[in-house]
Enzyme design. Structure first.
Site, PDB file in Angstrom:
ATOM      1  N   TYR A  83       0.860  -1.191   0.000  1.00 49.86           N
ATOM      2  CA  TYR A  83       0.000   0.000   0.000  1.00 49.86           C
ATOM      3  C   TYR A  83       0.886   1.226   0.000  1.00 49.86           C
ATOM      4  O   TYR A  83       1.861   1.292   0.753  1.00 49.86           O
ATOM      5  CB  TYR A  83      -0.887   0.000   1.243  1.00 49.86           C
ATOM      6  CG  TYR A  83      -1.754   1.242   1.391  1.00 49.86           C
ATOM      7  CD1 TYR A  83      -2.787   1.505   0.483  1.00 49.86           C
ATOM      8  CD2 TYR A  83      -1.545   2.147   2.431  1.00 49.86           C
ATOM      9  CE1 TYR A  83      -3.585   2.637   0.627  1.00 49.86           C
ATOM     10  CE2 TYR A  83      -2.344   3.278   2.577  1.00 49.86           C
ATOM     11  CZ  TYR A  83      -3.361   3.520   1.670  1.00 49.86           C
ATOM     12  OH  TYR A  83      -4.141   4.645   1.816  1.00 49.86           O
ATOM     13  N   LYS A 101       4.299   8.706   8.941  1.00 56.36           N
ATOM     14  CA  LYS A 101       3.943   8.069  10.218  1.00 56.36           C
ATOM     15  C   LYS A 101       4.904   8.442  11.357  1.00 56.36           C
ATOM     16  O   LYS A 101       4.798   9.531  11.899  1.00 56.36           O
ATOM     17  CB  LYS A 101       3.801   6.561  10.022  1.00 56.36           C
ATOM     18  CG  LYS A 101       2.660   6.246   9.036  1.00 56.36           C
ATOM     19  CD  LYS A 101       2.102   4.852   9.109  1.00 56.36           C
ATOM     20  CE  LYS A 101       0.802   4.774   8.305  1.00 56.36           C
ATOM     21  NZ  LYS A 101       0.898   4.055   7.038  1.00 56.36           N
ATOM     22  N   ASP A 152       9.254   2.646  -0.170  1.00 55.50           N
ATOM     23  CA  ASP A 152       8.221   3.333   0.605  1.00 55.50           C
ATOM     24  C   ASP A 152       8.366   2.865   2.055  1.00 55.50           C
ATOM     25  O   ASP A 152       7.908   1.790   2.431  1.00 55.50           O
ATOM     26  CB  ASP A 152       6.841   2.996   0.038  1.00 55.50           C
ATOM     27  CG  ASP A 152       5.732   3.737   0.774  1.00 55.50           C
ATOM     28  OD1 ASP A 152       6.034   4.434   1.765  1.00 55.50           O
ATOM     29  OD2 ASP A 152       4.562   3.619   0.348  1.00 55.50           O
TER      30      ASP A 152
HETATM   31  C1  LIG Z   1       0.393   4.658   5.707  1.00 56.83           C
HETATM   32  C2  LIG Z   1       1.171   4.462   4.471  1.00 56.83           C
HETATM   33  C3  LIG Z   1       1.091   5.358   3.380  1.00 56.83           C
HETATM   34  C4  LIG Z   1       0.131   6.498   3.363  1.00 56.83           C
HETATM   35  O1  LIG Z   1       0.391   7.437   4.361  1.00 56.83           O
HETATM   36  P1  LIG Z   1      -0.788   8.431   4.817  1.00 56.83           P
HETATM   37  O2  LIG Z   1      -0.112   9.324   5.804  1.00 56.83           O
HETATM   38  O3  LIG Z   1      -1.860   7.571   5.403  1.00 56.83           O
HETATM   39  O4  LIG Z   1      -1.232   9.159   3.604  1.00 56.83           O
HETATM   40  C5  LIG Z   1       1.916   5.146   2.289  1.00 56.83           C
HETATM   41  N1  LIG Z   1       2.776   4.126   2.267  1.00 56.83           N
HETATM   42  C6  LIG Z   1       2.882   3.244   3.284  1.00 56.83           C
HETATM   43  C7  LIG Z   1       3.874   2.138   3.202  1.00 56.83           C
HETATM   44  C8  LIG Z   1       2.069   3.381   4.409  1.00 56.83           C
HETATM   45  O5  LIG Z   1       2.166   2.489   5.394  1.00 56.83           O
END
Ligand SMILES: *Cc1c(COP(=O)(O)O)cnc(C)c1O
Length: 435
Positions: free
Chosen positions: A148, A271, A243
């Site tokens: 994701y 995060k 990511d």
């Molecule tokens: C949570 C997450 C996102 C999105 O971040 P948001 O702050 O919710 O927009 C993108 N990539 C990864 C791997 C994530 O865990």
């Protein structure tokens, strides 16, 4: 229903919220739909614990879905927020806090020369993909099912039928043209990877992957697989984006890249770097970042980017993250793994525990470690709801979805984990009695 509900105030607040907010929430997973219930309304949170609107206390293993690596509302982060807000809450102009925060990121991510701050993980990923496309002059993106990357249009794509196909839109409202350049592969499959590169290598701008996929269960990757991606990217002049929005700052020296010693070209963060405030970031070597406006032609901007309070909270949270924190998180993780496995072995029940560092997943059983979304049994969520409510009613808050992972923070204790395990034992006994 209302009187018999175990959390009557949460229940009626949710009914009210549904009149004004879509599904009563501002992010879908909060709605408890996949465990067929209604959300718990948080009243306050401190350390490892949250208190709901009915006055119930829970040990929280969601931790705001990852950001709260020190638990909720750590004092030094609160102090930093208070001190900073007195001087103004948003400037729309450069300030010292941005330099301070960038230095802290660079100290832990050696292949980042320059950083750009944004306000969410989604924004970081969206901008990183644009930068990769701008730098390479190519449009193609390769992503993996089960990873994701936020709700970025081009990455909300599903695999079509056939092998190494181009994507189809993962949501109404996303034009086919937007996902038409996205190639989707299964994780953990070098053969498909080679095949995809032989077909699309010349048109790919980037490969994007969570180096430790943690948004569809926890799917640890073989280092050889990640290394093969790195090598193929180099051979085809494709940029590799790690990511690390969820994994960044969760491991010894920063992210999964530092643990594996496989370096991406661009890193996205979010995060945990914000100390609980909205912060995202992306960074890379100078020659890539210099293509970004105002130095280069690739445009990206934000009114609240580098917000002073968010920068101060992030820096304060990072300053707390010395090596002893990671040692503590690993020790707690080992204790959790040992204790839960001991309980699970007493029961003939369909869960395995997968744990890496401070992240864990109650996975469906499987002889081998599950490394790809395709290998997750399709009915695996069906018994999770009972597990979730059994633990919730006993004061332990796990994610309201079989595919979301749990988080430990430095505020958790061995006693919290021991309590969780006895609650798990009772819950499994109760569930077995029902079947
Ligand atoms: C949570 C997450 C996102 C999105 O971040 P948001 O702050 O919710 O927009 C993108 N990539 C990864 C791997 C994530 O865990």
């Amino acid at each position: 229903m209302k009187e018999s509900h175990p959390r009557p105030r949460s229940f009626s607040l949710h009914e009210k919220a549904c009149e004004h907010l879509v599904g009563g929430v501002n992010s879908p997973v909060r709605a408890f739909k996949s465990v067929h219930g209604s959300p718990v309304y948080f009243a306050q949170a401190k350390g490892a614990c949250v208190t709901d609107e009915d006055g119930n206390e829970y040990v929280d293993y969601i931790q705001s879905w990852g950001p709260m690596i020190h638990g909720h509302a750590p004092e030094n982060v609160l102090d930093a927020i208070r001190e900073t807000m007195e001087k103004g809450t948003s400037f729309g102009a450069p300030h010292v806090g941005e330099i301070e925060m960038a230095l802290r990121i660079k100290a832990r991510f050696p292949n980042i020369d320059k950083v750009r701050f944004v306000s969410s993980g989604t924004e970081a990923v969206m901008s990183a993909v644009r930068l990769a496309r701008g730098v390479t002059g190519r449009d193609g993106i390769l992503k993996f099912e089960g990873c994701y990357h936020g709700h970025v249009d081009s990455l909300l794509a599903k695999a079509g039928s056939g092998i190494a196909t181009l994507g189809i839109a993962g949501s109404p409202g996303i034009p086919q043209g937007t996902v038409g350049d996205t190639v989707i592969l299964q994780l953990n499959d070098e053969e498909m990877l080679e095949h995809a590169f032989s077909m699309h290598g010349k048109t790919l701008a980037c490969v994007i992957i969570e180096p430790l996929p943690a948004n569809n269960g926890l799917l640890p990757q073989r280092p050889e697989f990640l290394q093969r991606i790195r090598d193929l990217c180099d051979e085809h002049q494709v940029l590799l984006i790690f990511d690390e929005v969820i994994t960044g700052f969760r491991f010894q020296q920063g992210g999964v890249s530092s643990v594996l010693d496989i370096q991406p070209d661009i890193t996205t963060l979010g995060k945990a770097i914000g100390g609980g405030l909205p912060v995202g970031a992306y960074g890379a070597r100078d020659e890539i970042m210099s293509q970004l406006a105002p130095e280069g032609p690739v445009y990206q901007a934000g009114t609240l980017s580098g917000n002073p309070i968010a920068m101060a909270a992030g820096s304060a949270a990072i300053d707390l993250l010395d090596n002893s924190c990671y040692d503590k998180l690993e020790a707690l993780g080992i204790h959790l793994e040992d204790s839960i496995n001991q309980i699970l072995s007493k029961h003939d029940f369909p869960f395995n525990l997968v744990r890496v560092g401070s992240m864990f997943w109650m996975s469906p059983p499987s002889d081998d470690l599950i490394r790809s979304a395709a290998d997750i049994p399709s009915d695996s969520g069906s018994r999770y709801a009972d597990l979730h409510y059994g633990l919730l009613d006993r004061g332990h808050m796990l994610a309201p979805s079989a595919y979301e992972i749990g988080f430990l923070s430095t505020a958790h204790t061995r006693e919290n984990i021991d309590d969780l395990c006895s609650a798990l034992d009772s819950t499994l006994i109760e569930m077995e009695a029902k079947t």
